[in-house]
Design an enzyme around this catalytic site. Structure first.
Site, PDB file in Angstrom:
ATOM      1  N   HIS A   2      56.143   7.218  69.993  1.00 43.40           N
ATOM      2  CA  HIS A   2      55.444   5.948  69.831  1.00 43.40           C
ATOM      3  C   HIS A   2      54.553   5.719  71.052  1.00 43.40           C
ATOM      4  O   HIS A   2      55.038   5.390  72.133  1.00 43.40           O
ATOM      5  CB  HIS A   2      56.447   4.794  69.713  1.00 43.40           C
ATOM      6  CG  HIS A   2      57.215   4.773  68.436  1.00 43.40           C
ATOM      7  ND1 HIS A   2      56.614   4.505  67.217  1.00 43.40           N
ATOM      8  CD2 HIS A   2      58.532   4.978  68.170  1.00 43.40           C
ATOM      9  CE1 HIS A   2      57.539   4.549  66.268  1.00 43.40           C
ATOM     10  NE2 HIS A   2      58.700   4.836  66.819  1.00 43.40           N
ATOM     11  N   HIS A  61      55.703  11.992  63.888  1.00 42.50           N
ATOM     12  CA  HIS A  61      57.096  12.324  63.573  1.00 42.50           C
ATOM     13  C   HIS A  61      57.160  13.777  63.142  1.00 42.50           C
ATOM     14  O   HIS A  61      56.258  14.290  62.471  1.00 42.50           O
ATOM     15  CB  HIS A  61      57.598  11.427  62.429  1.00 42.50           C
ATOM     16  CG  HIS A  61      58.785  11.980  61.708  1.00 42.50           C
ATOM     17  ND1 HIS A  61      58.687  12.629  60.498  1.00 42.50           N
ATOM     18  CD2 HIS A  61      60.111  12.006  62.032  1.00 42.50           C
ATOM     19  CE1 HIS A  61      59.878  13.011  60.096  1.00 42.50           C
ATOM     20  NE2 HIS A  61      60.764  12.648  61.010  1.00 42.50           N
TER      21      HIS A  61
END
Length: 309
Positions: free
Chosen positions: A99, A109
């Site tokens: 993040h 991801h």
């Protein structure tokens, strides 16, 4: 005998993969390092969680290795496989979520994993799964095209022909999987997703899992380099927090890895490391028509063949 399942070889690769990812992404951040937290699971297995927080580039990042074992598969893994009832299982995997602080740098991801279920007197049942996906807050054609062409390259040489069929299949699966049904919108711009992969034999499926994992950094790092110096203000930051809410909703409602981890008695802190540090929800909020925020919905949260653009 050739091409027999060798989950220890998968374990060794994944441990090296975690080390490599941590080295590269900590160097990319430049202001913080990953802190390791090893853990054991009472029912069998354990892992090592590595978390980076409040870095110069990444507000939070997690790269987890897990090796979970047990006497029976949890519901999330066995609901569609009644033949696996009563089998011992082992699941090894690496999962990653980064993040960034800058809203112009997308969240990313990646996850790769291998499951094996065994029972005396029966052949082992095994499969691979994983993939990677990109969640931008402000879309950019150059970034999304690069991401998907890199994903297509990860599939080269697999399946029939040049891998085009494999890419098309697993890209479409990613588009379907990372979709918030209750919002009727994708989580991001997709990438690759595959599960239950055993159709090519163990060695070939293992090679494909490695190819996917090894293509993550070449897909993400060039995007980070292009966007990390861009100026942003409170408007962009608030929109990032709002869109992070969608990330949280998906992970807690739909994500199979989260459900498997919780149902199998995994370590909660490690399972939920994917959640961002600051998130906001607004009631019935809509972006201003014609704004950069509206463009994310209108142009980028719409599945398309970016690799051919």
């Amino acid at each position: 005998m050739a091409d027999q399942p060798d989950i220890d070889a998968v374990r060794d690769y994944l441990l090296d993969l975690q080390d490599h990812l941590c080295r590269v992404l900590a160097a990319e951040d430049g202001g913080a390092d990953f802190q390791e937290d090893t853990w054991t699971r009472p029912a069998g297995g354990g892992g090592r969680s590595r978390i980076l927080e409040q870095g110069d580039l990444f507000e939070k990042g997690g790269i987890n290795y897990s090796d979970v074992q047990g006497d029976a598969l949890p519901v999330s893994a066995s609901a569609n496989r009644p033949q696996l009832a009563g089998r011992r299982f082992r699941a090894v995997g690496v999962s990653l979520v980064m993040h960034p602080r800058n809203p112009f740098v997308p969240t990313s991801h990646m996850n790769v994993r291998c499951f094996i279920a065994e029972k005396k007197g029966y052949a082992p049942v095994w499969w691979f799964g994983g993939g990677f996906d990109l969640t931008p807050y402000y879309g950019n054609d150059e970034d999304v095209i690069h991401w998907h062409r890199n994903a297509r390259a990860a599939c080269n040489g697999f399946g029939a022909g040049d891998g085009a069929e494999v890419y098309a299949r697993f890209k479409a699966w990613c588009d379907r999987y990372f979709f918030l049904k209750h919002r009727n919108e994708p989580r991001g711009v997709g990438g690759l997703f595959f599960d239950d992969l055993n159709e090519w034999g163990f060695d070939r499926c293992f090679a494909f899992m490695r190819s996917v994992a090894d293509h993550y950094l070449p897909g993400y790092c060039p995007i980070v380099a292009r966007r990390k110096g861009m100026h942003y203000g409170e408007t962009e930051r608030e929109f990032q927090k709002y869109r992070r809410g969608r990330y949280v909703e998906f992970n807690l409602v739909y994500d199979r890895g989260t459900l498997f981890g919780l149902q199998s008695g995994g370590r909660t802190e490690s399972i939920l490391m994917s959640l961002p540090p600051e998130v906001s929800w607004r009631y019935a909020w809509q972006p201003e028509p014609g704004s950069a925020e509206a463009e994310l919905y209108d142009r980028y949260l719409v599945p398309r063949d970016w690799a051919s653009s």
